[in-house]
Design a protein around this motif. Structure first.
Motif, PDB file in Angstrom:
ATOM      1  N   VAL A  71       0.063 -11.507  11.849  1.00  0.00           N
ATOM      2  CA  VAL A  71       0.660 -10.188  12.016  1.00  0.00           C
ATOM      3  C   VAL A  71       2.109 -10.246  11.545  1.00  0.00           C
ATOM      4  O   VAL A  71       2.876 -11.110  11.981  1.00  0.00           O
ATOM      5  CB  VAL A  71       0.578  -9.738  13.490  1.00  0.00           C
ATOM      6  N   HIS A  72       2.500  -9.312  10.668  1.00  0.00           N
ATOM      7  CA  HIS A  72       3.828  -9.293  10.059  1.00  0.00           C
ATOM      8  C   HIS A  72       4.650  -8.160  10.669  1.00  0.00           C
ATOM      9  O   HIS A  72       4.513  -7.000  10.278  1.00  0.00           O
ATOM     10  CB  HIS A  72       3.678  -9.102   8.542  1.00  0.00           C
ATOM     11  N   THR A  73       5.483  -8.506  11.630  1.00  0.00           N
ATOM     12  CA  THR A  73       6.290  -7.512  12.328  1.00  0.00           C
ATOM     13  C   THR A  73       7.403  -8.223  13.104  1.00  0.00           C
ATOM     14  O   THR A  73       7.583  -9.420  12.980  1.00  0.00           O
ATOM     15  CB  THR A  73       5.400  -6.657  13.266  1.00  0.00           C
ATOM     16  N   THR A  74       8.123  -7.457  13.905  1.00  0.00           N
ATOM     17  CA  THR A  74       9.177  -8.048  14.738  1.00  0.00           C
ATOM     18  C   THR A  74       8.585  -8.503  16.071  1.00  0.00           C
ATOM     19  O   THR A  74       7.525  -8.035  16.496  1.00  0.00           O
ATOM     20  CB  THR A  74      10.300  -7.032  15.028  1.00  0.00           C
ATOM     21  N   ARG A  75       9.289  -9.388  16.726  1.00  0.00           N
ATOM     22  CA  ARG A  75       8.839  -9.914  18.013  1.00  0.00           C
ATOM     23  C   ARG A  75       8.698  -8.801  19.057  1.00  0.00           C
ATOM     24  O   ARG A  75       7.702  -8.744  19.780  1.00  0.00           O
ATOM     25  CB  ARG A  75       9.812 -10.992  18.503  1.00  0.00           C
ATOM     26  N   SER A  76       9.665  -7.901  19.118  1.00  0.00           N
ATOM     27  CA  SER A  76       9.589  -6.843  20.133  1.00  0.00           C
ATOM     28  C   SER A  76       8.449  -5.872  19.833  1.00  0.00           C
ATOM     29  O   SER A  76       7.772  -5.402  20.738  1.00  0.00           O
ATOM     30  CB  SER A  76      10.919  -6.106  20.263  1.00  0.00           C
ATOM     31  N   ARG A  77       8.204  -5.596  18.551  1.00  0.00           N
ATOM     32  CA  ARG A  77       7.120  -4.665  18.188  1.00  0.00           C
ATOM     33  C   ARG A  77       5.763  -5.251  18.537  1.00  0.00           C
ATOM     34  O   ARG A  77       4.908  -4.570  19.095  1.00  0.00           O
ATOM     35  CB  ARG A  77       7.205  -4.341  16.691  1.00  0.00           C
ATOM     36  N   ILE A  78       5.542  -6.535  18.219  1.00  0.00           N
ATOM     37  CA  ILE A  78       4.236  -7.127  18.531  1.00  0.00           C
ATOM     38  C   ILE A  78       4.056  -7.248  20.037  1.00  0.00           C
ATOM     39  O   ILE A  78       2.951  -7.083  20.557  1.00  0.00           O
ATOM     40  CB  ILE A  78       3.997  -8.474  17.806  1.00  0.00           C
ATOM     41  N   GLN A  79       5.138  -7.493  20.754  1.00  0.00           N
ATOM     42  CA  GLN A  79       5.048  -7.575  22.217  1.00  0.00           C
ATOM     43  C   GLN A  79       4.599  -6.224  22.792  1.00  0.00           C
ATOM     44  O   GLN A  79       3.743  -6.176  23.669  1.00  0.00           O
ATOM     45  CB  GLN A  79       6.397  -8.002  22.800  1.00  0.00           C
ATOM     46  N   THR A  80       5.158  -5.147  22.280  1.00  0.00           N
ATOM     47  CA  THR A  80       4.769  -3.810  22.733  1.00  0.00           C
ATOM     48  C   THR A  80       3.306  -3.534  22.394  1.00  0.00           C
ATOM     49  O   THR A  80       2.545  -3.041  23.235  1.00  0.00           O
ATOM     50  CB  THR A  80       5.668  -2.742  22.069  1.00  0.00           C
ATOM     51  N   LEU A  81       2.895  -3.856  21.174  1.00  0.00           N
ATOM     52  CA  LEU A  81       1.517  -3.600  20.752  1.00  0.00           C
ATOM     53  C   LEU A  81       0.516  -4.463  21.522  1.00  0.00           C
ATOM     54  O   LEU A  81      -0.585  -4.012  21.840  1.00  0.00           O
ATOM     55  CB  LEU A  81       1.376  -3.811  19.250  1.00  0.00           C
ATOM     56  N   LYS A  82       0.890  -5.694  21.820  1.00  0.00           N
ATOM     57  CA  LYS A  82       0.021  -6.583  22.596  1.00  0.00           C
ATOM     58  C   LYS A  82      -0.304  -5.994  23.962  1.00  0.00           C
ATOM     59  O   LYS A  82      -1.399  -6.188  24.486  1.00  0.00           O
ATOM     60  CB  LYS A  82       0.705  -7.943  22.813  1.00  0.00           C
ATOM     61  N   SER A  83       0.640  -5.269  24.532  1.00  0.00           N
ATOM     62  CA  SER A  83       0.402  -4.692  25.855  1.00  0.00           C
ATOM     63  C   SER A  83      -0.682  -3.604  25.811  1.00  0.00           C
ATOM     64  O   SER A  83      -1.278  -3.278  26.831  1.00  0.00           O
ATOM     65  CB  SER A  83       1.700  -4.127  26.433  1.00  0.00           C
ATOM     66  N   GLU A  84      -0.955  -3.064  24.620  1.00  0.00           N
ATOM     67  CA  GLU A  84      -2.001  -2.048  24.461  1.00  0.00           C
ATOM     68  C   GLU A  84      -3.375  -2.651  24.156  1.00  0.00           C
ATOM     69  O   GLU A  84      -4.386  -1.958  24.266  1.00  0.00           O
ATOM     70  CB  GLU A  84      -1.633  -1.094  23.317  1.00  0.00           C
ATOM     71  N   VAL A  85      -3.401  -3.899  23.742  1.00  0.00           N
ATOM     72  CA  VAL A  85      -4.654  -4.545  23.326  1.00  0.00           C
ATOM     73  C   VAL A  85      -4.768  -5.888  24.042  1.00  0.00           C
ATOM     74  O   VAL A  85      -4.180  -6.874  23.621  1.00  0.00           O
ATOM     75  CB  VAL A  85      -4.683  -4.756  21.789  1.00  0.00           C
ATOM     76  N   ALA A  86      -5.553  -5.914  25.117  1.00  0.00           N
ATOM     77  CA  ALA A  86      -5.648  -7.109  25.955  1.00  0.00           C
ATOM     78  C   ALA A  86      -6.183  -8.337  25.220  1.00  0.00           C
ATOM     79  O   ALA A  86      -5.818  -9.462  25.549  1.00  0.00           O
ATOM     80  CB  ALA A  86      -6.525  -6.812  27.169  1.00  0.00           C
TER      81      ALA A  86
END
Length: 154
Positions: A71-86
């Motif tokens: 996944v190519h993104t920032t650490r904070s963005r992937i952290q936010t998205l991870k919270s939506e997809v267990a």
């Protein structure tokens, strides 16, 4: 009387390649979710003969390594998205006593994508007995579909 303003400095996070797992074979589902949110992803793919039910076996692209995506993104963005997809999880490595997400350097990821995106069935794979290289030897490919790719012999 002039007023003095404060200097505002915005520090932007770097965009990085995170190695991730989408459990239970949901890498393609995770990729669809992430791309729908404008996040770039890469899944190494391979051709496999699969039974399509109607016409027998059909050659299809499938993930080469179960559950793996980058996944190519920032650490904070992937952290936010991870919270939506267990089922989307970091692949990690040990650093001291902590587990930290695996981040692939940009240039290495570019090379990896180049190699993975070559579906040439005429490629010749050499057995380690056929070449005289030791583990750790730097190599560079000259010519062919991988021209210019550099790596380390494993």
């Amino acid at each position: 009387m002039p007023t003095t303003g404060t200097l505002s400095i915005e520090i932007s996070e770097p965009v990085e390649w995170f190695a991730m797992s989408a459990t239970f074979g949901r890498a393609l589902k995770a990729k669809d979710f992430l791309t729908s949110r404008s996040v770039s992803c890469f899944i190494p793919m391979k051709y496999e003969l699969l039974n399509d039910g109607k016409h027998g076996k059909k050659r299809q692209l499938v993930p080469a390594i179960n559950n793996l995506l980058f996944v190519h993104t920032t650490r904070s963005r992937i952290q936010t998205l991870k919270s939506e997809v267990a089922y989307l999880q970091y692949l990690t490595r040990t650093e001291g006593t902590r587990r930290v997400p695996i981040v692939v350097p940009e240039r290495q990821m570019e090379r990896f994508i180049t190699v993975c995106n070559t579906y040439n069935e005429k490629l010749v794979y050499l057995n380690p007995d056929e070449i005289n290289l030791e583990k750790g030897t730097p190599v560079q490919i000259i010519g062919g579909p991988f021209d210019g790719i550099e790596g380390t012999f494993v």
